[in-house]
Structure formats: C-alpha cells, structure tokens
Write an enzyme that holds these catalytic residues in place. Structure first.
Site, PDB file in Angstrom:
ATOM      1  N   ARG A  27      10.952  58.323 -30.361  1.00  0.00           N
ATOM      2  CA  ARG A  27      10.504  58.700 -31.737  1.00  0.00           C
ATOM      3  C   ARG A  27      10.169  57.499 -32.226  1.00  0.00           C
ATOM      4  NH1 ARG A  27      13.138  58.906 -37.049  1.00  0.00           N
ATOM      5  NH2 ARG A  27      11.945  60.383 -38.363  1.00  0.00           N
ATOM      6  N   SER A  47       9.250  71.784 -33.740  1.00  0.00           N
ATOM      7  CA  SER A  47      10.259  71.698 -34.435  1.00  0.00           C
ATOM      8  C   SER A  47       9.977  73.108 -35.743  1.00  0.00           C
ATOM      9  CB  SER A  47      10.504  70.565 -35.473  1.00  0.00           C
ATOM     10  OG  SER A  47      10.829  69.288 -34.759  1.00  0.00           O
ATOM     11  N   LYS A  94      15.586  61.025 -41.694  1.00  0.00           N
ATOM     12  CA  LYS A  94      14.424  61.514 -42.199  1.00  0.00           C
ATOM     13  C   LYS A  94      13.589  62.420 -41.282  1.00  0.00           C
ATOM     14  CE  LYS A  94      13.446  57.129 -44.131  1.00  0.00           C
ATOM     15  NZ  LYS A  94      12.429  55.745 -44.001  1.00  0.00           N
TER      16      LYS A  94
END
Length: 222
Positions: free
Chosen positions: A40, A109, A138
C-alpha cells in the site's frame, strides 16, 4: 496461491511499524505464515513504492506468498506482482482486468451487496469487505463504526468469489468474520504495530481456525 486459499492477509503501512521497515514487517509476517501481502504505502512516492515492491516481490516469490499492489497497476506490472487491489474511487475492476489480463489477481474493496455484485460482474477475483469493525485507518475511514459481521454474511451470500474481511480485525474478533463466510481477514495494525509481527500473524491464523461459540451453544456448560 489463489485468493480462495488466503486466510491471513497483510496490508502494509510503514507509519504504524514503530520505526521498523515495511520489509522487516513483511519478512516477519511471512515467517508467521501470512498468505498474501498488499503493498500500500500511499504516503510514499512512486519510486519508493517501486523499490520496496521489488524487495517484497523477491521475498514473497521465494516464500510462495501472493503479492498485490494497492491501486497502482503500473507498479504491479513493473515488479511482476501477482495482481492489484482497487477501491471504489480507483480504476474500475473491468479496466484493471483488461490491462493486466486474465491471469492476474484483481481484488476490490466493497462495503455493500450492490458494490460486491458489481465487482464480481466486472471480473474481480476476490473482495475486501469492510470496515468490519471500527477503525482509524485511512484505508477504511469511510466506515469508522464498522459494517459488522452481519454485512459480511450478506455479501458472502450474494457473491460466489472469495471475501476477505478488513477493518479493525484482531485475533480477538476474527472468529465471527470467518463464521460470516469470509475466507480470511486482512489487517494493517494487528501485524504491523505488533511487538512481534510473526507471533501476531500466527495468533490471527489460530483465531480463524478456532470455532466461535455463541451464547446459545454455551448454555449448560460449566
């Protein structure tokens, strides 16, 4: 390894690693038996992510662990990752599939049944569903209060592709997520912020294998 075989899934975030490198956290998670790692590191530039990705690709390939890249298809291609994971505001699943081809892993997602069904129709191989519990990350901040295992169950019933629960998951609350039909769980801080990431990964795996007892099936027990 296919997503249907994933149980524990690490999403990297250096800011939570207590000064340790992402590569160090990943190495410990691999030693603990993690099945997949998502690169990420959105707070870093593309060059840094690319260099880190190359390092992670080498160690994951040696260990037989799947590596996916969050959002950045170009980095995924450059480091020969197994695939990508996209969110609702990233490139569409169908575009990722067209660009990466049929053999790449494409995850998406989702937090609703409608999103899940659309992602499956567009060619997603698995879904990251959440945030299951409350979280300050976040990555899943749009659902700080959590959608709960109940929504996970609704989504797993609505699709035929694997579901991975994410958001606020620990070894204490992973069981209900698995009971809801998720094949595994994705975590950030549970492994990254742990004093012993290897042990944390093992504890998470053990929690997923342990049966969850509801109040109804504990009645009459001493």
């Amino acid at each position: 390894m296919a997503p249907s075989n994933w149980r524990t899934y690490l999403v990297t975030q250096a800011s939570l690693s207590a000064g340790r490198s992402t590569a160090e956290i990943a190495r410990e998670a691999i030693a603990g038996g993690v099945d997949a790692i998502q690169l990420r590191e959105k707070d870093t530039d593309a060059r840094t992510r690319y260099e880190l990705g190359r390092e992670l690709r080498e160690m994951t390939a040696d260990a037989g662990v799947d590596l996916v890249v969050n959002d950045r298809l170009d980095i995924a291609q450059a480091i020969d990752a197994d695939g990508v994971h996209v969110g609702q505001s990233d490139l569409p699943v169908a575009v990722a599939r067209d660009l990466l081809g049929p053999d790449a892993i494409v995850g998406c997602s989702t937090s609703t049944v409608a999103e899940a069904r659309q992602a499956e129709a567009d060619g997603a191989d698995y879904l990251g569903v959440g945030s299951v519990y409350g979280t300050t990350s976040k990555r899943v901040a749009e659902h700080k209060d959590g959608i709960g295992p109940e929504r996970v169950a609704e989504i797993t019933d609505a699709v035929s592709i694997p579901v991975v629960g994410i958001g606020g998951i620990t070894d204490d609350n992973a069981g209900p997520v698995a009971d809801a039909g998720a094949i595994g769980v994705a975590v950030i801080s549970e492994i990254t912020a742990a004093d012993d990431p290897q042990a944390a990964t093992q504890a998470l795996s053990a929690a997923l294998e342990a049966p969850t007892q509801s109040p109804s099936n504990t009645e009459g027990q001493p």
